[in-house]
Design a protein around this motif. Structure first.
Motif, mmCIF file in Angstrom:
data_model
loop_
_atom_site.group_PDB
_atom_site.id
_atom_site.type_symbol
_atom_site.label_atom_id
_atom_site.label_comp_id
_atom_site.label_asym_id
_atom_site.label_seq_id
_atom_site.Cartn_x
_atom_site.Cartn_y
_atom_site.Cartn_z
ATOM 1 N N GLU A 17 1.119 -1.059 0.460
ATOM 2 C CA GLU A 17 0.295 -0.120 -0.342
ATOM 3 C C GLU A 17 0.889 1.570 -0.152
ATOM 4 O OE1 GLU A 17 -3.029 1.844 3.224
ATOM 5 O OE2 GLU A 17 -2.771 0.211 3.124
ATOM 6 N N ASP A 18 0.681 1.922 -0.939
ATOM 7 C CA ASP A 18 1.314 3.015 -0.722
ATOM 8 C C ASP A 18 0.909 4.101 0.379
ATOM 9 O OD1 ASP A 18 2.675 2.818 -3.377
ATOM 10 O OD2 ASP A 18 0.770 3.954 -4.370
ATOM 11 N N ILE A 19 1.802 4.819 0.931
ATOM 12 C CA ILE A 19 1.755 5.796 1.855
ATOM 13 C C ILE A 19 2.450 6.561 1.644
ATOM 14 C CG2 ILE A 19 1.362 3.530 3.665
ATOM 15 C CD1 ILE A 19 4.221 3.749 4.527
ATOM 16 N N SER A 20 1.758 7.905 2.250
ATOM 17 C CA SER A 20 1.747 8.898 1.544
ATOM 18 C C SER A 20 2.385 10.012 3.667
ATOM 19 C CB SER A 20 0.749 10.024 1.642
ATOM 20 O OG SER A 20 -0.179 9.795 2.272
ATOM 21 N N ASP A 21 2.839 8.935 4.015
ATOM 22 C CA ASP A 21 3.102 9.829 5.433
ATOM 23 C C ASP A 21 3.722 8.661 6.179
ATOM 24 O OD1 ASP A 21 1.400 8.012 7.483
ATOM 25 O OD2 ASP A 21 -0.264 10.096 7.159
ATOM 26 N N THR A 22 4.719 9.320 7.963
ATOM 27 C CA THR A 22 5.050 8.587 7.895
ATOM 28 C C THR A 22 4.933 7.988 9.547
ATOM 29 O OG1 THR A 22 5.761 9.605 9.599
ATOM 30 C CG2 THR A 22 6.967 9.688 7.080
ATOM 31 N N SER A 23 2.975 7.772 9.145
ATOM 32 C CA SER A 23 2.792 7.220 11.159
ATOM 33 C C SER A 23 2.671 6.189 11.073
ATOM 34 C CB SER A 23 1.140 7.594 10.784
ATOM 35 O OG SER A 23 0.690 7.116 9.888
ATOM 36 N N PHE A 24 2.648 5.345 10.037
ATOM 37 C CA PHE A 24 3.166 3.686 10.545
ATOM 38 C C PHE A 24 4.404 3.648 11.026
ATOM 39 C CE2 PHE A 24 4.708 -0.343 9.354
ATOM 40 C CZ PHE A 24 4.132 -0.868 10.442
ATOM 41 N N LEU A 25 5.592 3.994 9.487
ATOM 42 C CA LEU A 25 7.018 4.162 10.462
ATOM 43 C C LEU A 25 7.690 4.740 11.431
ATOM 44 C CD1 LEU A 25 9.770 3.254 9.562
ATOM 45 C CD2 LEU A 25 9.569 5.517 8.011
ATOM 46 N N GLU A 26 6.680 5.629 12.235
ATOM 47 C CA GLU A 26 6.971 5.802 13.697
ATOM 48 C C GLU A 26 6.093 4.732 14.597
ATOM 49 O OE1 GLU A 26 6.198 10.414 14.203
ATOM 50 O OE2 GLU A 26 5.742 10.333 12.001
ATOM 51 N N ARG A 27 5.046 4.158 14.231
ATOM 52 C CA ARG A 27 4.824 3.360 15.298
ATOM 53 C C ARG A 27 5.655 2.339 15.316
ATOM 54 N NH1 ARG A 27 -0.162 0.760 13.166
ATOM 55 N NH2 ARG A 27 -0.104 -0.912 14.443
#
Length: 132
Positions: free
Chosen positions: A89-99
């Motif tokens: 899934e393309d992700i445009s923000d870093t919220s998952f990476l931060e989690r």
């Protein structure tokens, strides 16, 4: 040895505890390619963040199947193998990476890899083998 199709409670701790796991994909020539990854258990699926420049990303684009393999650091005879289908899934923000990074005690500032141009990889289990 027991084989199941969902993550057994007896081995769920291996996916909940921050550790590196062996992530195996199929390369262009048909050979397995294995790298260590960080991951998060999210319900009954496993997720990670991949940079688009990585070989494992190119592999799962071509062959959307993978295996995650974990060895209990306190008992090498206790293992968990998660074979499954991969979705990206393309992700445009870093919220998952931060989690993900927080789970491993890191932040975007301390993460030693690129934080841009990433995708969310979800591994949906199709076969789980729990030993020990």
């Amino acid at each position: 040895m027991s084989e199941v199709t969902s993550i057994p409670a007896t081995h769920r701790d291996l996916l909940e505890t921050p550790s590196a796991a062996a992530f195996t994909t199929v390369g262009a020539a048909g050979y397995p390619q294995t790298t260590a990854i960080w991951f998060l258990l999210d319900g009954d699926v496993v997720r990670t963040s991949l940079h688009r420049s990585r070989q494992k990303y190119r592999n799962v684009v071509d062959h959307p199947q993978a295996t995650l393999f974990l060895i209990d650091p306190t008992n090498p005879f206790r293992t968990l193998e998660v074979r499954g289908d991969v979705t990206l899934e393309d992700i445009s923000d870093t919220s998952f990476l931060e989690r993900l990074l927080a789970h491993y005690g890191q932040t975007l500032k301390t993460f030693p890899a690129p934080t841009d141009n990433r995708v969310l990889l979800t591994l949906t289990p199709r076969r789980i083998v729990a030993n020990g």
